[in-house]
Design an enzyme around this catalytic site. Sequence first.
Site, PDB file in Angstrom:
ATOM      1  N   GLY A  28      -6.845   1.462  -0.576  1.00 21.09           N
ATOM      2  CA  GLY A  28      -6.756   1.030  -1.524  1.00 21.09           C
ATOM      3  C   GLY A  28      -7.094  -0.119  -2.031  1.00 21.09           C
ATOM      4  N   GLY A  30      -8.570  -3.733  -2.796  1.00 18.98           N
ATOM      5  CA  GLY A  30      -8.361  -4.814  -2.178  1.00 18.98           C
ATOM      6  C   GLY A  30      -7.948  -4.838  -1.123  1.00 18.98           C
ATOM      7  CG  HIS A  46     -15.034   3.023   0.435  1.00 14.85           C
ATOM      8  ND1 HIS A  46     -14.256   3.476  -0.622  1.00 14.85           N
ATOM      9  CD2 HIS A  46     -15.853   4.136  -0.038  1.00 14.85           C
ATOM     10  CE1 HIS A  46     -14.467   3.422  -1.210  1.00 14.85           C
ATOM     11  NE2 HIS A  46     -15.555   4.616  -1.275  1.00 14.85           N
ATOM     12  CG  ASP A  47     -12.599  -1.751   0.292  1.00 20.46           C
ATOM     13  OD1 ASP A  47     -12.329  -0.687  -0.008  1.00 20.46           O
ATOM     14  OD2 ASP A  47     -11.427  -3.313   1.185  1.00 20.46           O
ATOM     15  CG  ASP A  88     -16.823   7.595  -3.029  1.00 23.55           C
ATOM     16  OD1 ASP A  88     -16.861   6.590  -2.563  1.00 23.55           O
ATOM     17  OD2 ASP A  88     -17.001   7.453  -4.311  1.00 23.55           O
TER      18      ASP A  88
END
Length: 121
Positions: A28, A30, A46-47, A88
């Site tokens: 999600g 942050g 991924h972040d 992704d």
Amino acid sequence: NLIQFGNMISAMTGKSSLAYASYGCYCGWGGKGQPKDDTDRCCFVHDCCYGKADKCSPKMILYSYKFHNGNIVCGDKNACKKKVCECDRVAAICFAASKHSYNKNLWRYPSSKCTGTAEKC
């Protein structure tokens, strides 16, 4: 973009991408603290990947990809589009590989419980 990412997640896991939209400490918007499990770690990675592709507007950029023999294949020559697609793709594969660790109790997990020093990307 996030819609394409959601489609990859659903195809690879058989779950709604919404199951990952607010999960643990990193799935999600942050993120902080230590990832709670393997699934949350996929989001942490991924972040980090999106952070490295920040100049490419990773949440918005449209890229091309296809499914081939159960794999995701990114198809753009454009460096930004390819980089975001790869972020992704790797995350969707990670979610599929860590489906066993998915814990319903970590969905909508309160960020106040996300403590500890965050790892470096």
